[in-house]
Design an enzyme around this catalytic site. Structure first.
Site, PDB file in Angstrom:
ATOM      1  CE1 TYR A   1      -3.634   2.633   0.880  1.00  0.00           C
ATOM      2  CE2 TYR A   1      -2.012   3.423   2.465  1.00  0.00           C
ATOM      3  CZ  TYR A   1      -3.185   3.603   1.758  1.00  0.00           C
ATOM      4  OH  TYR A   1      -3.904   4.767   1.922  1.00  0.00           O
TER       5      TYR A   1
ATOM      6  CE  LYS B   1      -3.351   5.836  -1.122  1.00  0.00           C
ATOM      7  NZ  LYS B   1      -4.348   6.552  -1.946  1.00  0.00           N
TER       8      LYS B   1
END
Length: 254
Positions: A158, A162
């Site tokens: 994740y 980002k």
């Protein structure tokens, strides 16, 4: 009702809960006509019903942003139609967060997370930004994360997505800024809405920070209103940390 975004139109992805919902509600409260987008029609209806009950203007467009260019383009086209022919503000908020360690992440999960978190906003921006430029300008707001720059031992997949989104923010600012489209990002910290009286385990990650507590979705929504409005007309390519000081100040263990 305030009017900082009066006459503006906005598309917010992942807007049926948490941060996305707060942003959609804040935009509508400031006078924007908002398209609330997400997978769940039931939750989407709940959001727009609440906005309308408070005197705002909102519609729901169901979309499953799977990373395909076709899905992103379809959402852009339908939102443009619903909003009367233009999108002034785009918020790329939709995302998924598996917390599996690297060794337990399979290839299917890897591809899915990059599809939703990177490919979907990439192709949505690729469709919306040129239309904004042709219409005279606009604002795009991406959602990054504090763990894109401060490593923690979970969520590596994740956090890497980002990091990609924050890099795209700077690249898109250079690409589309000269055409009148401002591109910026918000990097939220630990943001949750715990039940009254509940002490969430994530609170521990904010101990010793300047804020000393978790943030709420409203804090991110307030930052989004600023980046969407005229007050930030000279702001391009920034990643605005709204994280209680988690990444900018030394954390003192207590």
């Amino acid at each position: 009702m305030s009017t900082r975004l009066e006459g503006k139109t906005a598309l917010v992805t992942g807007a049926t809960s948490n941060i996305g919902r707060a942003i959609a509600e804040a935009f509508a409260a400031e006078g924007a006509h908002v398209v609330v987008s997400g997978r769940s029609a039931g939750r989407g209806q709940e959001v727009i019903d609440g906005i309308r009950a408070r005197g705002g203007h909102a519609d729901f467009v169901q979309a499953a942003l799977d990373g395909s260019a076709a899905a992103s383009r379809a959402l852009a086209q339908e939102a443009t139609r619903v909003l009367g022919g233009r999108i002034d503000i785009l918020v790329n908020n939709a995302g998924i967060y598996p917390a599996d360690p690297t060794s337990a992440t399979d290839e299917k999960t890897f591809d899915e997370v990059y599809a939703v978190n990177v490919k979907a906003p990439f192709f949505l921006t690729a469709t919306v930004a040129p239309a904004m430029a042709e219409a005279g300008g606009g604002a795009i707001i991406n959602l990054g994360s504090w763990i894109a720059r401060l490593g923690i031992p979970i969520g590596a997949l994740y956090s890497s997505t980002k990091g990609a989104v924050e890099t795209l923010t700077r690249a898109w600012a250079a690409e589309f800024g000269p055409q009148g489209v401002r591109v910026n990002a918000i990097s939220p910290g630990v943001v949750l809405s715990p039940a009254p009286g509940e002490i969430h385990p994530a609170e521990a990650m904010m101990k010793g920070t300047p804020a000393g507590r978790m943030g709420t979705p409203d804090a991110i929504a307030n930052a989004a209103v600023y980046l969407a409005g005229d007050e930030s007309a000279f702001v391009h390519g920034t990643v605005l940390d709204v994280d209680g000081g988690r990444t900018s100040a030394a954390v003192i263990a207590g």
